[in-house]
Design a protein around this motif. Structure first.
Motif, mmCIF file in Angstrom:
data_model
loop_
_atom_site.group_PDB
_atom_site.id
_atom_site.type_symbol
_atom_site.label_atom_id
_atom_site.label_comp_id
_atom_site.label_asym_id
_atom_site.label_seq_id
_atom_site.Cartn_x
_atom_site.Cartn_y
_atom_site.Cartn_z
ATOM 1 N N HIS A 1 1.724 25.794 14.070
ATOM 2 C CA HIS A 1 1.609 24.842 15.167
ATOM 3 C C HIS A 1 2.793 23.881 15.103
ATOM 4 O O HIS A 1 3.079 23.300 14.060
ATOM 5 C CB HIS A 1 0.292 24.074 15.046
ATOM 6 N N ASP B 1 1.080 19.955 15.088
ATOM 7 C CA ASP B 1 -0.132 19.605 14.355
ATOM 8 C C ASP B 1 0.079 19.814 12.857
ATOM 9 O O ASP B 1 1.194 19.900 12.366
ATOM 10 C CB ASP B 1 -1.302 20.458 14.865
ATOM 11 N N ARG C 1 -1.822 24.713 10.039
ATOM 12 C CA ARG C 1 -2.547 25.311 11.159
ATOM 13 C C ARG C 1 -1.682 26.360 11.849
ATOM 14 O O ARG C 1 -0.490 26.141 12.088
ATOM 15 C CB ARG C 1 -2.951 24.226 12.162
ATOM 16 N N VAL D 1 -1.210 29.212 15.138
ATOM 17 C CA VAL D 1 -1.577 29.505 16.521
ATOM 18 C C VAL D 1 -1.243 30.963 16.815
ATOM 19 O O VAL D 1 -0.324 31.544 16.225
ATOM 20 C CB VAL D 1 -0.845 28.579 17.512
ATOM 21 N N GLU E 1 -4.391 25.943 23.230
ATOM 22 C CA GLU E 1 -3.993 26.809 22.127
ATOM 23 C C GLU E 1 -2.745 27.617 22.423
ATOM 24 O O GLU E 1 -2.499 28.635 21.778
ATOM 25 C CB GLU E 1 -5.151 27.756 21.766
ATOM 26 N N PHE F 1 1.331 22.582 23.606
ATOM 27 C CA PHE F 1 2.157 22.093 22.503
ATOM 28 C C PHE F 1 3.632 22.461 22.602
ATOM 29 O O PHE F 1 4.421 22.137 21.723
ATOM 30 C CB PHE F 1 1.600 22.550 21.150
#
Length: 213
Positions: free
Chosen positions: A70, A73, A77, A79, A172, A177
């Protein structure tokens, strides 16, 4: 059949099972990761709870399904999304239709289905079918009939722009992002190892050992 036949057959099967187990172990150590899907952003290609195989350090191209860190974040994490645009490209939405560069992506809508989202426990009516663009491979996609597709237009994209196949699922992919850097990607998701029980209708294929494209 004589007893010796069955004993011999069992020995052969056991041998291949051992060889297969060794091969899988080698793949996992050197080439492949097993990842559990944590959301329905890639439905119906992958759904919450599917276990998928990721080919590490694969050279990602447009339309590949990528596992990446990510960009904003927690660095731990990950994605998952489909590579819609490569670095330097552009993306926009016009009248609810995806545009990559100067060309619009065309849809072949097969119909509408009922889909129960395992995250929210809500059931929605979704449109589904295939998506076609130049060298894009066709793939299934979802879209809420009551939610038109939209995104912020971007040009000269600095990184990979990821889109989920479930365009109604927000939060997501790069619509939220932004682009991700290829250097932060673990690899390409290429196979479903085990299939989760979910809210997909029977007409949409979803099984173990499916190749994902």
């Amino acid at each position: 059949m004589p007893r010796g036949f069955w004993k011999g057959l069992l020995k052969v099967l056991a041998f291949f099972a051992v060889i297969g187990g060794i091969a899988i172990a080698v793949l996992r150590v050197w080439f492949v990761d097993v990842v559990t899907v944590r959301h329905n952003g890639m439905a119906p290609t992958m759904i919450l709870g599917d276990r998928v195989l990721v080919w590490r350090d694969a050279r990602l191209e447009r339309d590949d399904i990528a596992l990446c860190r990510h960009p904003q974040d927690d660095p731990a994490r990950w994605v998952i999304g489909r590579v819609a645009v490569m670095p330097g490209g552009e993306i926009a939405a016009e009248r609810g239709q995806l545009r990559l560069g100067r060309d619009r992506v065309t849809h072949d809508v097969r119909g509408q289905v009922r889909f129960t989202d395992g995250e929210t426990r809500h059931t929605f009516t979704m449109s589904w079918g295939t998506e076609e663009f130049d060298d894009y491979e066709e793939h299934l996609f979802f879209d809420r009939a009551d939610r038109p597709f939209a995104l912020r237009a971007m040009t000269r994209i600095n990184g990979l722009y990821l889109l989920g196949d479930n365009r109604a699922h927000l939060g997501e992919d790069s619509r939220t992002f932004g682009p991700v850097q290829a250097s932060g990607c673990r690899g390409e998701v290429f196979m479903r190892l085990t299939a989760a029980e979910g809210g997909l209708p029977d007409e949409i294929p979803h099984g173990a050992l499916d190749i994902l494209d």
